[in-house]
Design a protein around this motif. Structure first.
Motif, PDB file in Angstrom:
ATOM      1  N   VAL B  31       0.835  -1.201   0.000  1.00  0.00           N
ATOM      2  CA  VAL B  31       0.000   0.000   0.000  1.00  0.00           C
ATOM      3  C   VAL B  31       0.875   1.258   0.000  1.00  0.00           C
ATOM      4  CG1 VAL B  31      -1.660   1.327   1.335  1.00  0.00           C
ATOM      5  CG2 VAL B  31      -1.977  -1.129   1.049  1.00  0.00           C
ATOM      6  N   LEU B  32       1.943   1.245   0.799  1.00  0.00           N
ATOM      7  CA  LEU B  32       2.801   2.436   0.874  1.00  0.00           C
ATOM      8  C   LEU B  32       3.473   2.721  -0.466  1.00  0.00           C
ATOM      9  CD1 LEU B  32       4.440   2.174   4.412  1.00  0.00           C
ATOM     10  CD2 LEU B  32       2.629   3.713   3.614  1.00  0.00           C
ATOM     11  N   ILE B  33       4.039   1.691  -1.080  1.00  0.00           N
ATOM     12  CA  ILE B  33       4.723   1.905  -2.360  1.00  0.00           C
ATOM     13  C   ILE B  33       3.739   2.403  -3.413  1.00  0.00           C
ATOM     14  CG2 ILE B  33       5.937   0.767  -4.261  1.00  0.00           C
ATOM     15  CD1 ILE B  33       7.232  -1.056  -2.214  1.00  0.00           C
ATOM     16  N   VAL B  34       2.560   1.770  -3.475  1.00  0.00           N
ATOM     17  CA  VAL B  34       1.583   2.159  -4.495  1.00  0.00           C
ATOM     18  C   VAL B  34       1.062   3.576  -4.231  1.00  0.00           C
ATOM     19  CG1 VAL B  34      -0.729   1.662  -5.362  1.00  0.00           C
ATOM     20  CG2 VAL B  34       0.930  -0.177  -5.154  1.00  0.00           C
ATOM     21  N   LEU B  35       0.831   3.894  -2.952  1.00  0.00           N
ATOM     22  CA  LEU B  35       0.390   5.257  -2.629  1.00  0.00           C
ATOM     23  C   LEU B  35       1.437   6.273  -3.067  1.00  0.00           C
ATOM     24  CD1 LEU B  35      -1.266   5.154   0.921  1.00  0.00           C
ATOM     25  CD2 LEU B  35      -2.357   5.544  -1.289  1.00  0.00           C
ATOM     26  N   GLY B  36       2.701   5.989  -2.780  1.00  0.00           N
ATOM     27  CA  GLY B  36       3.762   6.946  -3.075  1.00  0.00           C
ATOM     28  C   GLY B  36       4.042   7.089  -4.560  1.00  0.00           C
ATOM     29  N   VAL B  37       4.088   5.977  -5.278  1.00  0.00           N
ATOM     30  CA  VAL B  37       4.573   6.019  -6.654  1.00  0.00           C
ATOM     31  C   VAL B  37       3.448   6.049  -7.687  1.00  0.00           C
ATOM     32  CG1 VAL B  37       6.142   4.923  -8.297  1.00  0.00           C
ATOM     33  CG2 VAL B  37       6.596   4.751  -5.863  1.00  0.00           C
ATOM     34  N   LEU B  38       2.224   5.631  -7.321  1.00  0.00           N
ATOM     35  CA  LEU B  38       1.132   5.663  -8.297  1.00  0.00           C
ATOM     36  C   LEU B  38       0.019   6.636  -7.910  1.00  0.00           C
ATOM     37  CD1 LEU B  38       0.692   1.874  -9.208  1.00  0.00           C
ATOM     38  CD2 LEU B  38       2.082   3.584 -10.328  1.00  0.00           C
ATOM     39  N   VAL B  39      -0.455   6.539  -6.666  1.00  0.00           N
ATOM     40  CA  VAL B  39      -1.624   7.338  -6.290  1.00  0.00           C
ATOM     41  C   VAL B  39      -1.262   8.810  -6.127  1.00  0.00           C
ATOM     42  CG1 VAL B  39      -3.453   7.669  -4.594  1.00  0.00           C
ATOM     43  CG2 VAL B  39      -2.734   5.364  -5.221  1.00  0.00           C
ATOM     44  N   TYR B  40      -0.142   9.071  -5.435  1.00  0.00           N
ATOM     45  CA  TYR B  40       0.264  10.466  -5.288  1.00  0.00           C
ATOM     46  C   TYR B  40       0.498  11.135  -6.645  1.00  0.00           C
ATOM     47  CZ  TYR B  40       3.253  14.478  -4.671  1.00  0.00           C
ATOM     48  OH  TYR B  40       3.794  15.726  -4.782  1.00  0.00           O
ATOM     49  N   PRO B  41       1.239  10.495  -7.563  1.00  0.00           N
ATOM     50  CA  PRO B  41       1.385  11.101  -8.894  1.00  0.00           C
ATOM     51  C   PRO B  41       0.055  11.306  -9.615  1.00  0.00           C
ATOM     52  CG  PRO B  41       3.028   9.415  -8.604  1.00  0.00           C
ATOM     53  CD  PRO B  41       2.122   9.328  -7.415  1.00  0.00           C
ATOM     54  N   LEU B  42      -0.871  10.358  -9.421  1.00  0.00           N
ATOM     55  CA  LEU B  42      -2.176  10.504 -10.058  1.00  0.00           C
ATOM     56  C   LEU B  42      -2.846  11.791  -9.593  1.00  0.00           C
ATOM     57  CD1 LEU B  42      -3.652   8.706 -12.055  1.00  0.00           C
ATOM     58  CD2 LEU B  42      -4.878   7.660 -10.171  1.00  0.00           C
ATOM     59  N   TRP B  43      -2.779  12.021  -8.284  1.00  0.00           N
ATOM     60  CA  TRP B  43      -3.366  13.233  -7.706  1.00  0.00           C
ATOM     61  C   TRP B  43      -2.597  14.469  -8.174  1.00  0.00           C
ATOM     62  CZ3 TRP B  43      -1.497  16.520  -3.632  1.00  0.00           C
ATOM     63  CH2 TRP B  43      -2.447  17.430  -3.174  1.00  0.00           C
ATOM     64  N   ASP B  44      -1.283  14.331  -8.184  1.00  0.00           N
ATOM     65  CA  ASP B  44      -0.417  15.414  -8.642  1.00  0.00           C
ATOM     66  C   ASP B  44      -0.723  15.773 -10.100  1.00  0.00           C
ATOM     67  OD1 ASP B  44       1.577  17.205  -7.981  1.00  0.00           O
ATOM     68  OD2 ASP B  44       3.138  15.990  -8.936  1.00  0.00           O
ATOM     69  N   GLY B  45      -0.985  14.737 -10.906  1.00  0.00           N
ATOM     70  CA  GLY B  45      -1.315  14.955 -12.310  1.00  0.00           C
ATOM     71  C   GLY B  45      -2.620  15.714 -12.456  1.00  0.00           C
ATOM     72  N   LEU B  46      -3.601  15.352 -11.613  1.00  0.00           N
ATOM     73  CA  LEU B  46      -4.873  16.075 -11.628  1.00  0.00           C
ATOM     74  C   LEU B  46      -4.642  17.549 -11.327  1.00  0.00           C
ATOM     75  CD1 LEU B  46      -7.313  13.634  -9.806  1.00  0.00           C
ATOM     76  CD2 LEU B  46      -7.457  14.448 -12.154  1.00  0.00           C
ATOM     77  N   ARG B  47      -3.771  17.803 -10.329  1.00  0.00           N
ATOM     78  CA  ARG B  47      -3.494  19.188  -9.952  1.00  0.00           C
ATOM     79  C   ARG B  47      -2.781  19.926 -11.081  1.00  0.00           C
ATOM     80  NH1 ARG B  47      -0.107  20.054  -4.658  1.00  0.00           N
ATOM     81  NH2 ARG B  47       1.300  19.290  -6.245  1.00  0.00           N
ATOM     82  N   ALA B  48      -1.789  19.253 -11.667  1.00  0.00           N
ATOM     83  CA  ALA B  48      -1.028  19.893 -12.752  1.00  0.00           C
ATOM     84  C   ALA B  48      -1.923  20.213 -13.939  1.00  0.00           C
ATOM     85  CB  ALA B  48       0.117  18.980 -13.194  1.00  0.00           C
ATOM     86  N   SER B  49      -2.979  19.405 -14.127  1.00  0.00           N
ATOM     87  CA  SER B  49      -3.830  19.588 -15.306  1.00  0.00           C
ATOM     88  C   SER B  49      -4.655  20.870 -15.232  1.00  0.00           C
ATOM     89  CB  SER B  49      -4.761  18.386 -15.474  1.00  0.00           C
ATOM     90  OG  SER B  49      -5.761  18.402 -14.487  1.00  0.00           O
ATOM     91  N   THR B  50      -4.687  21.523 -14.075  1.00  0.00           N
ATOM     92  CA  THR B  50      -5.446  22.775 -13.973  1.00  0.00           C
ATOM     93  C   THR B  50      -4.515  23.987 -13.978  1.00  0.00           C
ATOM     94  OG1 THR B  50      -5.384  22.785 -11.570  1.00  0.00           O
ATOM     95  CG2 THR B  50      -7.225  21.645 -12.603  1.00  0.00           C
ATOM     96  N   LYS B  51      -3.260  23.754 -14.384  1.00  0.00           N
ATOM     97  CA  LYS B  51      -2.300  24.859 -14.357  1.00  0.00           C
ATOM     98  C   LYS B  51      -1.716  25.112 -15.741  1.00  0.00           C
ATOM     99  CE  LYS B  51      -0.961  24.904  -9.581  1.00  0.00           C
ATOM    100  NZ  LYS B  51      -1.740  23.866  -8.888  1.00  0.00           N
ATOM    101  N   LEU B  52      -1.246  26.324 -15.926  1.00  0.00           N
ATOM    102  CA  LEU B  52      -0.582  26.656 -17.180  1.00  0.00           C
ATOM    103  C   LEU B  52       0.920  26.642 -16.958  1.00  0.00           C
ATOM    104  CD1 LEU B  52      -0.927  27.623 -20.142  1.00  0.00           C
ATOM    105  CD2 LEU B  52      -0.645  29.946 -19.262  1.00  0.00           C
TER     106      LEU B  52
END
Lengths: 272, 302
Positions: B31-52
């Motif tokens: 769970v820790l590895i997947v949260l750090g390397v997959l889920v966090y980036p997924l969330w980060d990607g969502l955030r980046a998608s609203t920025k220029l």
């Protein structure tokens, strides 16, 4: 009689379709560039290993191979260890709020999302952690991807093992974890093998993240190095074909050696 | 074993003391590895998608503008259309060929083991190398097709320079690489079907075609559906082979969404826009998977 001839014809045709493209690459790799461009022969008239020697002496193919082996081995082993433990918990325990079920569904959902979706944020993450162009960066990434399907595959293998066996071991004085190590794990060994094989093939072949996360022979994997080579030398067909053969050979040999387990890993899940 | 007995035996297994924490300890590393390397980036990607972004640095928040902009972007719409056509043609051809091949191989005969071994090769070869293999086949001056054509007295054959032929070229590549997987899945499905209905049908005098339409097809529907769903999801993310073979060309004829997204982020450094693009692709694939699974459930409760 007629049906036997028909079958033989179909089998021959299929073998031709599978192997003709591969034959062409292999045969080109034994030709010189002059023979390739000026004579366009159907087979090498003066076969030589020059292209291969060139690949390992002047290009960095030795380094690519080392990187690939280290990264693949490390990420598959870590994912198998973590994934089996997690899968066992999901298969055997009932947690409050069905937590174990939710973790399982979550991992499966992540598996459906095409990896390309998180390519950019993973790149940014590794940039911030200063793990770009390192083994560790690649190993972390591949381990995470491998865990998502290790858990999923191993869980179904653990479910096939009757729970009574572990109970008996615990009655005999084993701890819960001891019962897992002594009973469940050995019984799940075929499943472990199928999972490992599948993970090795997928990891060794991975290209997209290697393309984004590595830039020099320090960490470039085999597919990444091969793609770089053919990007640079657009019409050096001799080097390109030799690179293709070297790039694919390890994994093809591996797959043929373990093909019995491989088929099980590839088709399971779909038929269950 | 009945449900209640199973539950009590589970509870008994759970024990006490350290054993109570055991399941959490077992789950933690994954769970820790997947949260750090997959889920966090997924969330980060969502955030980046609203920025220029400009040249890799954030300029400002733009809300959903990146997403809206996508649909007026001619190149994105073209890439999506190319991808949908690519996936549809490839998966359809692979399903028909794979199914035909599986039916052909259902009754064991000599040579089948050799065939099965051979069919493993295309799908385990590194996809980058598959790209090379097909470049060596399609090349207009030294390729296999041109060589064969010249050996037979013909002339050079242009494939990768022609938009239509290049598109057919990547479909052929995908069919070569992935029909074997369809074949293996469908063969395993066929072999797991019960024999009795077929015997009964034979006694009743049904021909091969009738029993295929009335028995094989309906019973194979779940396996067929799952094979098609898996392959479709996979084909949607195709990148490596096309990157090596055509890099999207000629023009934009073979630019799949994955290639367009890659170029937008790494060549043109429009990180936020590319993130929005990838999130959109992820949502499309997820929506497809959920719809397909729901449809499958309604037809046939699993």
């Amino acid at each position: 009689m007629r049906s036997r001839i028909f079958r033989a014809a179909v089998v021959t045709l299929l073998l031709g379709i599978v192997f003709l493209p591969i034959y062409w690459m292999v045969s080109t790799s034994f030709k010189s560039n002059e023979e390739i461009t000026q004579e366009t022969t159907l087979y090498p008239h003066a076969p030589s290993f020059a292209n291969y020697v060139h690949l390992f002496s002047e290009k960095e193919f030795g380094a690519y191979m080392t990187n690939s082996l280290v990264v693949t081995a490390a990420s598959v082993v870590i994912a198998l260890v973590c994934g089996s433990l997690g899968a066992y918990a999901i298969a055997r325990f009932r947690l409050p709020f069905e937590l174990e079920r939710k973790v399982g569904v979550g991992l499966l959902t992540l598996r459906i999302v095409p990896p390309v979706v998180i390519l950019i944020p993973v790149y940014l993450l590794m940039l911030r952690l200063h793990l770009l162009n390192t083994w560790i960066g690649l190993i972390l990434t591949y381990t995470a991807f491998n865990i998502t399907f290790c858990v999923w595959m191993m869980e179904s293998f653990f479910r096939e093992i009757p729970v009574d066996l572990e109970e008996a071991a615990m009655v005999d004085g084993d701890s819960r974890f001891g019962a897992f190590c002594r009973i469940a794990l050995p019984l799940a060994a075929p499943g472990l093998a199928a999972t490992a094989i599948f993970a090795v093939i997928v990891t060794f072949n991975e290209f997209l993240f290697a393309l984004a996360l590595t830039a020099t022979p320090r960490a470039m994997t085999m597919p990444r190095g091969t793609a770089t080579l053919i990007g640079r030398i657009d019409t050096d067909w001799a080097s390109m074909s030799a690179a293709g053969v070297v790039g694919a050979l390890p994994i093809v040999i591996f797959a043929l050696l373990v093909q019995r387990h491989l088929v099980r890993g590839l088709t399971m899940g779909a038929v269950k | 074993m009945s449900q209640s007995v199973r539950r009590t035996s589970r509870e008994r297994l759970q024990g006490a003391g350290l054993d109570l924490a055991l399941p959490y300890l077992l789950l933690a590393p994954s769970v820790l590895i997947v949260l750090g390397v997959l889920v966090y980036p997924l969330w980060d990607g969502l955030r980046a998608s609203t920025k220029l972004y400009r040249y890799g640095t954030v300029l400002r928040d733009v809300g959903f503008q990146n997403y809206l902009h996508l649909w007026s972007d001619q190149q994105f719409r073209n890439a999506l259309w190319v991808t949908i056509r690519f996936v549809t043609f490839s998966v359809a051809i692979e399903t028909v060929l794979g199914f035909a091949l599986a039916l052909f191989c259902l009754h064991e005969f000599r040579g089948i083991r050799l065939l099965r071994t051979a069919l493993i090769v295309p799908m385990v070869i590194t996809p980058v190398v598959v790209g090379i293999v097909f470049r060596l086949i399609y090349a207009s001056d030294v390729g296999m097709i041109t060589t064969l054509s010249e050996a037979l007295g013909g002339s050079q054959v242009q494939i990768l320079g022609n938009p239509m032929k290049a598109f057919i070229g990547i479909v052929v590549l995908d069919v070569w690489e992935w029909t074997p997987l369809m074949f293996l899945i469908l063969l395993a499905g066929l072999q797991s079907l019960p024999q009795e209905p077929f015997e009964a049908a034979r006694v009743d005098g049904a021909g091969a075609w009738r029993s295929f339409v009335d028995l094989t097809l309906p019973m194979m529907r779940p396996v067929l559906a799952i094979a098609i769903i898996l392959r479709t999801i996979d084909a949607f993310g195709t990148f490596d082979q096309v990157f090596v073979l055509t890099h999207g060309g000629p023009g934009q004829a073979t630019t799949l969404v994955s290639l367009y997204g890659y170029d937008t982020s790494f060549k043109f450094q429009q990180v936020g826009y590319a993130a929005a693009l990838f999130v959109t692709i992820g949502l499309i694939v997820l929506a497809f998977a959920l719809a397909a699974v729901r449809l499958l459930r309604r037809v046939e409760p699993i």
